[in-house]
Enzyme design. Structure first.
Site, PDB file in Angstrom:
ATOM      1  N   ASP A 114      -8.141   0.523   7.395  1.00 57.51           N
ATOM      2  CA  ASP A 114      -7.085   0.708   8.273  1.00 57.51           C
ATOM      3  C   ASP A 114      -7.842   0.972   9.480  1.00 57.51           C
ATOM      4  OD1 ASP A 114      -3.784   2.213   8.367  1.00 57.51           O
ATOM      5  OD2 ASP A 114      -4.827   0.147   9.388  1.00 57.51           O
ATOM      6  N   THR A 115      -8.238   2.325   9.417  1.00 59.79           N
ATOM      7  CA  THR A 115      -8.674   3.280  10.622  1.00 59.79           C
ATOM      8  C   THR A 115      -9.722   2.124  11.582  1.00 59.79           C
ATOM      9  OG1 THR A 115      -8.099   5.195   9.679  1.00 59.79           O
ATOM     10  CG2 THR A 115      -9.546   5.077  11.468  1.00 59.79           C
ATOM     11  N   ASP A 155       2.634   5.220  -5.645  1.00 56.84           N
ATOM     12  CA  ASP A 155       1.812   6.110  -5.197  1.00 56.84           C
ATOM     13  C   ASP A 155       2.655   7.594  -5.590  1.00 56.84           C
ATOM     14  OD1 ASP A 155       0.179   7.957  -2.340  1.00 56.84           O
ATOM     15  OD2 ASP A 155       0.231   8.188  -4.581  1.00 56.84           O
ATOM     16  N   HIS A 179      -9.563   4.769  -1.447  1.00 59.44           N
ATOM     17  CA  HIS A 179      -8.613   4.964  -0.410  1.00 59.44           C
ATOM     18  C   HIS A 179      -9.406   5.795   0.877  1.00 59.44           C
ATOM     19  CE1 HIS A 179      -4.541   3.708  -1.526  1.00 59.44           C
ATOM     20  NE2 HIS A 179      -4.976   3.549  -2.557  1.00 59.44           N
ATOM     21  N   GLY A 180      -9.032   5.555   2.209  1.00 55.67           N
ATOM     22  CA  GLY A 180      -9.769   6.328   3.096  1.00 55.67           C
ATOM     23  C   GLY A 180     -11.145   6.121   3.203  1.00 55.67           C
ATOM     24  N   ASP A 211       0.855  -1.179  -0.054  1.00 58.41           N
ATOM     25  CA  ASP A 211       0.139   0.088  -0.215  1.00 58.41           C
ATOM     26  C   ASP A 211       0.769   1.118  -0.029  1.00 58.41           C
ATOM     27  OD1 ASP A 211      -2.414   1.441   2.282  1.00 58.41           O
ATOM     28  OD2 ASP A 211      -2.318   1.496   0.244  1.00 58.41           O
ATOM     29  N   GLU A 214      -2.554   6.042  -8.120  1.00 60.01           N
ATOM     30  CA  GLU A 214      -3.468   6.863  -7.729  1.00 60.01           C
ATOM     31  C   GLU A 214      -3.618   8.062  -8.614  1.00 60.01           C
ATOM     32  OE1 GLU A 214      -3.553   7.331  -3.315  1.00 60.01           O
ATOM     33  OE2 GLU A 214      -4.205   9.660  -3.587  1.00 60.01           O
ATOM     34  N   SER A 264     -12.676   3.902   5.636  1.00 60.80           N
ATOM     35  CA  SER A 264     -13.055   3.407   6.763  1.00 60.80           C
ATOM     36  C   SER A 264     -14.477   4.193   7.333  1.00 60.80           C
ATOM     37  CB  SER A 264     -11.998   3.745   7.865  1.00 60.80           C
ATOM     38  OG  SER A 264     -11.011   2.737   8.027  1.00 60.80           O
TER      39      SER A 264
HETATM   40  O1  LIG Z   1      -6.840   4.239   2.413  1.00 62.67           O
HETATM   41  C1  LIG Z   1      -6.136   3.787   3.542  1.00 62.67           C
HETATM   42  C2  LIG Z   1      -6.790   3.667   4.723  1.00 62.67           C
HETATM   43  O2  LIG Z   1      -8.017   4.709   4.905  1.00 62.67           O
HETATM   44  P1  LIG Z   1      -8.642   4.844   6.441  1.00 62.67           P
HETATM   45  O3  LIG Z   1      -7.804   5.573   7.215  1.00 62.67           O
HETATM   46  O4  LIG Z   1      -9.833   5.363   6.123  1.00 62.67           O
HETATM   47  O5  LIG Z   1      -8.717   3.199   6.924  1.00 62.67           O
HETATM   48  N1  LIG Z   1      -4.833   3.236   3.297  1.00 62.67           N
HETATM   49  O6  LIG Z   1      -4.081   3.112   2.099  1.00 62.67           O
HETATM   50  C3  LIG Z   1      -4.104   3.150   4.580  1.00 62.67           C
HETATM   51  C4  LIG Z   1      -3.059   3.879   4.898  1.00 62.67           C
HETATM   52  C5  LIG Z   1      -2.078   3.560   5.969  1.00 62.67           C
HETATM   53  O7  LIG Z   1      -0.765   4.208   5.752  1.00 62.67           O
HETATM   54  P2  LIG Z   1       0.204   4.175   7.010  1.00 62.67           P
HETATM   55  O8  LIG Z   1       0.490   2.782   7.390  1.00 62.67           O
HETATM   56  O9  LIG Z   1       1.403   4.725   6.675  1.00 62.67           O
HETATM   57  O10 LIG Z   1      -0.466   4.800   8.332  1.00 62.67           O
HETATM   58 ZN   LIG Z   2      -4.478   4.945   1.302  1.00 60.95          ZN
END
Ligand SMILES: O=C(COP(=O)(O)O)N(O)CCCOP(=O)(O)O
Ligand SMILES: [Zn+2]
Length: 311
Positions: A259-260, A110, A214-215, A88, A140, A217
Site C-alpha cells: 500500500d505505502t 483480522d 503484511h507491511g 483487507d 493473521e 512495501s
Molecule cells: O500490509 C498492508 C500494507 O503494508 P505497507 O504499509 O507496507 O504497504 N496492508 O494490509 C494495507 C493496510 C492499509 O490499511 P488502511 O487502509 O487502514 O491504511
Molecule cells: Zn496489513
C-alpha cells in the site's frame, strides 16, 4: 477477467512466486494497477481495507464495497489477466458481510489482537459464512511489529508455527498472514531491515497454505527522493528491501501486501505535476501523472516478485 483470489494464490503457491496485493481507495489506483497487470501479463490482487470502503462510500461501508467491487469487476472483465478483489483487515462482521454481498472474492478476518482461542472462534465463524458464499478467507496470527536484536520487541508477537498449524486445522482458513517482523507504513524497522525467515519456512511446512506478508512495501528511495524534491517530508522512511522479499517468497510467502509504495508514488507524481504545471487545474491531468507513477511502481513489484508473465 475478474478472478478468485484463491485461484490466483493456489497457482502462486504451487509454482513458488509472489503476487502483489495492492491497496486501493479510489478509481485512479484501480486503473493504475490493472494497467500494470496488463503490461506485465501478471495476475494482481486488488485489496481494500475497511477504511477504503468508508472512503469510497463517503462513510457508508456497504455503498463503498459495491462501488469498488463494480469498478474492479468492470476493469478486470475488460482485460485478459486475472484480477481479484480482497477485503483487507476486516474486523467487523457487518463490513465482511458487505464485502461478500458486493462480490469480493476473498476477505480477511483480522482477529490477531485477540487471544488464540478467541481468534480461532471468530475466524471459524467467518470461514463458515464466507465458504458458504464461495469466498476465501485470510487470517493473521501474531502481531505486526518489528524485530530488534533478534528478539521480538516488547510489543510485537511473532507467529508461533505450532499454533499456526493448530489454527489452520481448526479454522480451515484459505491463506494465513504470519507476523514475522514487518509493520505497516513508511517507517519500518527500528534497526536493521530483517524478518524471521525461519518462521516463514516452518509455518509453510506445517500449514501447506499460501502465506501472506503484511507491511511488505519497499519504500523505494527513488520515489521518496522524488516526493521530497517537490516538498514532501518523508525523513526516516524505510521499507523491506527487495532481496528480503525475494527470500520470503522463496520460503513460502505468496500474497505480498503493498500500500505505502503506491501512496508514495502517487504523491510524488502529484507534487511533481502541480509544481511543474502551475496553470493546470484539470484533475485528469494532475492525477494522470500520479497514476502513471503508480503503474510504474506496481510493474516493478510484479517483476521483483516473479508474477510477471504468470497470468
Ligand atoms: O500490509 C498492508 C500494507 O503494508 P505497507 O504499509 O507496507 O504497504 N496492508 O494490509 C494495507 C493496510 C492499509 O490499511 P488502511 O487502509 O487502514 O491504511
Ligand atoms: Zn496489513
Amino acid at each position: 477477467p475478474y478472478a478468485k483470489t484463491k485461484d490466483i494464490l493456489s497457482k502462486a503457491h504451487n509454482e513458488g512466486y509472489g503476487v502483489g496485493a495492492f491497496n486501493v481507495n479510489d478509481l485512479e489506483f484501480i486503473q493504475a494497477i490493472v494497467k500494470a497487470a496488463v503490461m506485465e501479463n501478471s495476475p494482481a490482487i486488488i485489496e481494500a481495507s475497511e477504511g477504503a470502503l468508508k472512503y469510497a462510500g463517503d462513510g457508508d461501508v456497504e455503498k463503498g464495497a459495491f462501488i469498488l467491487a463494480d469498478m474492479v469487476r468492470r476493469y478486470a472483465d475488460a482485460v485478459s489477466v486475472p484480477i481479484s478483489l480482497h477485503l483487507d483487515h476486516g474486523h467487523d462482521l457487518k463490513h465482511i458481510m458487505a464485502a461478500i454481498k458486493a462480490g469480493f472474492t476473498s476477505v480477511m478476518i483480522d482477529a490477531s489482537d485477540k487471544p488464540l482461542e478467541e481468534n480461532i472462534r471468530i475466524t471459524r465463524q467467518i470461514v463458515e459464512v464466507a465458504h458458504a458464499a464461495g469466498v476465501a478467507v485470510e487470517a493473521e496470527l501474531g502481531r505486526l511489529m518489528g524485530i530488534e536484536d533478534n528478539v521480538a520487541s516488547a510489543e510485537s508477537v511473532l507467529v508461533d508455527p505450532d499454533e499456526a498449524k493448530r489454527f489452520v486445522t481448526e479454522t480451515q482458513v484459505d491463506f494465513l498472514a504470519p507476523a514475522v517482523g514487518t509493520s505497516h507504513g513508511a517507517f519500518k524497522f527500528k534497526g536493521e531491515a530483517k524478518i524471521d525467515y525461519e518462521r516463514i519456512s516452518k509455518v509453510k511446512e506445517l500449514t501447506q497454505l499460501p502465506l501472506v506478508l503484511h507491511g511488505a512495501s519497499g519504500v523505494p528511495a527513488q520515489w521518496v527522493e522524488l516526493a521530497e524534491k517537490y516538498g514532501a517530508d518523508l525523513s526516516g522512511a524505510k521499507g523491506v528491501p527487495d532481496e528480503v522479499l525475494q527470500e520470503a517468497v522463496k520460503r513460502g510467502i505468496n500474497k505480498v501486501n503493498t500500500d505505502t509504495d503506491l501512496r508514495i508514488a502517487f504523491l510524488a507524481g502529484l507534487r511533481k505535476h502541480l509544481a511543474e504545471n502551475p496553470k493546470e487545474f484539470d484533475p485528469r491531468k494532475y492525477f494522470g501523472e500520479a497514476k502513471d507513477f503508480v503503474t510504474e511502481v506496481v510493474r516493478d513489484r510484479m517483476k521483483m516478485l516473479g508474477s510477471s508473465g504468470k497470468a
